[in-house]
Write a protein that holds these residues in place. Sequence first.
Motif, PDB file in Angstrom:
ATOM      1  N   THR A 184       0.829  -1.210   0.000  1.00  0.00           N
ATOM      2  CA  THR A 184       0.000   0.000   0.000  1.00  0.00           C
ATOM      3  C   THR A 184       0.858   1.253   0.000  1.00  0.00           C
ATOM      4  OG1 THR A 184      -1.764  -1.161   1.167  1.00  0.00           O
ATOM      5  CG2 THR A 184      -1.806   1.243   1.251  1.00  0.00           C
ATOM      6  N   LEU A 185       1.918   1.263   0.807  1.00  0.00           N
ATOM      7  CA  LEU A 185       2.814   2.419   0.875  1.00  0.00           C
ATOM      8  C   LEU A 185       3.430   2.725  -0.488  1.00  0.00           C
ATOM      9  CD1 LEU A 185       4.495   4.505   2.535  1.00  0.00           C
ATOM     10  CD2 LEU A 185       6.159   2.658   2.915  1.00  0.00           C
ATOM     11  N   VAL A 186       3.977   1.716  -1.151  1.00  0.00           N
ATOM     12  CA  VAL A 186       4.649   1.927  -2.438  1.00  0.00           C
ATOM     13  C   VAL A 186       3.620   2.241  -3.523  1.00  0.00           C
ATOM     14  CG1 VAL A 186       6.140   0.887  -4.172  1.00  0.00           C
ATOM     15  CG2 VAL A 186       6.558   0.449  -1.743  1.00  0.00           C
ATOM     16  N   ASP A 187       2.497   1.540  -3.520  1.00  0.00           N
ATOM     17  CA  ASP A 187       1.469   1.765  -4.532  1.00  0.00           C
ATOM     18  C   ASP A 187       0.923   3.194  -4.438  1.00  0.00           C
ATOM     19  OD1 ASP A 187      -0.289   0.592  -6.648  1.00  0.00           O
ATOM     20  OD2 ASP A 187      -1.849   1.063  -5.183  1.00  0.00           O
ATOM     21  N   ASP A 188       0.649   3.665  -3.230  1.00  0.00           N
ATOM     22  CA  ASP A 188       0.156   5.040  -3.058  1.00  0.00           C
ATOM     23  C   ASP A 188       1.170   6.062  -3.564  1.00  0.00           C
ATOM     24  OD1 ASP A 188      -2.181   4.122  -1.940  1.00  0.00           O
ATOM     25  OD2 ASP A 188      -1.610   4.563   0.137  1.00  0.00           O
ATOM     26  N   ALA A 189       2.452   5.764  -3.387  1.00  0.00           N
ATOM     27  CA  ALA A 189       3.487   6.714  -3.795  1.00  0.00           C
ATOM     28  C   ALA A 189       3.600   6.841  -5.310  1.00  0.00           C
ATOM     29  CB  ALA A 189       4.830   6.302  -3.197  1.00  0.00           C
ATOM     30  N   VAL A 190       3.386   5.725  -6.058  1.00  0.00           N
ATOM     31  CA  VAL A 190       3.594   5.777  -7.508  1.00  0.00           C
ATOM     32  C   VAL A 190       2.321   6.099  -8.285  1.00  0.00           C
ATOM     33  CG1 VAL A 190       5.546   4.179  -7.393  1.00  0.00           C
ATOM     34  CG2 VAL A 190       3.249   3.272  -7.839  1.00  0.00           C
ATOM     35  N   ARG A 191       1.159   6.028  -7.672  1.00  0.00           N
ATOM     36  CA  ARG A 191      -0.083   6.262  -8.413  1.00  0.00           C
ATOM     37  C   ARG A 191      -0.169   7.655  -9.032  1.00  0.00           C
ATOM     38  NH1 ARG A 191      -4.227   2.723  -8.851  1.00  0.00           N
ATOM     39  NH2 ARG A 191      -3.968   0.751  -7.720  1.00  0.00           N
ATOM     40  N   PRO A 192       0.332   8.725  -8.384  1.00  0.00           N
ATOM     41  CA  PRO A 192       0.308  10.030  -9.058  1.00  0.00           C
ATOM     42  C   PRO A 192       1.086  10.058 -10.372  1.00  0.00           C
ATOM     43  CG  PRO A 192       0.631  10.325  -6.711  1.00  0.00           C
ATOM     44  CD  PRO A 192       0.754   8.864  -6.981  1.00  0.00           C
ATOM     45  N   LEU A 193       2.003   9.101 -10.571  1.00  0.00           N
ATOM     46  CA  LEU A 193       2.751   9.017 -11.830  1.00  0.00           C
ATOM     47  C   LEU A 193       2.008   8.199 -12.882  1.00  0.00           C
ATOM     48  CD1 LEU A 193       6.408   8.332 -10.596  1.00  0.00           C
ATOM     49  CD2 LEU A 193       5.249  10.516 -10.941  1.00  0.00           C
ATOM     50  N   GLY A 194       0.885   7.609 -12.522  1.00  0.00           N
ATOM     51  CA  GLY A 194       0.164   6.748 -13.455  1.00  0.00           C
ATOM     52  C   GLY A 194       0.587   5.298 -13.389  1.00  0.00           C
ATOM     53  N   LEU A 195       1.277   4.916 -12.321  1.00  0.00           N
ATOM     54  CA  LEU A 195       1.766   3.554 -12.134  1.00  0.00           C
ATOM     55  C   LEU A 195       1.016   2.869 -10.999  1.00  0.00           C
ATOM     56  CD1 LEU A 195       5.607   4.337 -12.211  1.00  0.00           C
ATOM     57  CD2 LEU A 195       4.276   3.393 -14.102  1.00  0.00           C
ATOM     58  N   THR A 196       1.147   1.555 -10.925  1.00  0.00           N
ATOM     59  CA  THR A 196       0.723   0.796  -9.759  1.00  0.00           C
ATOM     60  C   THR A 196       1.892  -0.073  -9.319  1.00  0.00           C
ATOM     61  OG1 THR A 196      -0.138  -1.055 -11.076  1.00  0.00           O
ATOM     62  CG2 THR A 196      -1.684   0.731 -10.502  1.00  0.00           C
TER      63      THR A 196
END
Length: 408
Positions: free
Chosen positions: A31-43
Amino acid sequence: MAAPGGDEAWAHVLAQVVDGGHLARGEDLTTLVDDAVRPLGLTAEVLVVDLAQRWFVPVGAAAEQQVRVVGTMAGRAYQLGEIFPGLDDAGGRVLWVPILDGTDRAGVMRVGLGDLDDDPAMRRWVWILAGLTGHLLMTKIVYSDRLRRWRSNGPLSLASEMLWQMLPPRTFATDRVVVAALLEPHDQVAGDAYDYNVDGDVVDLAVFDALGHDIRAGLTTALAITAVRNARRDGETDLGAIAARADDAVLSQSGPHQFATAVLARLDTATGVLEFLLAGHPAPLLVRDGRVVKQLAVAPRLPLGLTFPGPPPAVGREQLEPGDRLLLYSDGIVEARDVDGEFFGEDRLVEFTEHASADHLSAPETLRRLGAAVLAHQDGHLQDDATLVLVDWATGAHLSMFPTDVHG
């Protein structure tokens, strides 16, 4: 399309993971890593490799959705230390990225690309993110039983639980040396163990094999490891004196007499000089130019815990050459029997080691495949503990564990 924001956006991702990591629980890492990259359009999804190195277990709510190490793109990324593209169940584009803690293989990260380009800049940044995640993962696992359950991927015996908590990581590397280890069966091991220590140019190595296959064997091995470490940390450098400390520790046990065979060694990575002592243990193999050239034999002393008055034990000395490989093993490897009673044997061990060198496999991947071969020889059920330690004394050996396209 390229990732929005470039380096500045990725710096924000890494800062968010570092800041959030201080308070995150182990099960929160995906969850920590996924939340961090989502603003870039990644999961992103973090998967830890189990102790047997057969399955990847997702960190989080989807822990039951495991991925095989063999026969998958995730597994190729893990085995070869490369970033591989793939597709998720919905046909979306993903990258499988190795997760390392230092050089110890901890798992893989699945990065969903969405509409973004799979380009060198992207791969460089997800590699850095995976490295940060690897450090966090192995920091959290120390105090997270949930992470430990996912990593063990099944129950451990009491002896196995004790020994795994004592052992150093399965892989360590510098620009001069790579040390890799394997311990099987991961869930039932009792008397076998490995140890290593790195201080400056010196690498200390050890493999232990205690009598029996129960909790007493595990306690004997634990005492031997602790005594060896205690002697080193007191500044002792003589291998015979270190072994004597282990004798005293093993002899201190009450009840039926116990002992453990062992090989103790010390490698000077600046000069290539190797010193070694055999305490009733199989002699290490020396691999040079892809061929096993000799056993490093020396007059053995008695196993640890068995003493007899006499001269100091013999300590062997070998001058290694750049590029040499050293294989330490316990007798559970060569004495593994198939259904017809045929031993895995030293010849098969030599042949496998030579083929792995010819295929330019990294040290940890060589051992993973060798362990799988020994298990297959016994139809998946080891009759005895089996331990392997492989040492590469070579500049550049560590590079085989890193992706080739992230350092441009």
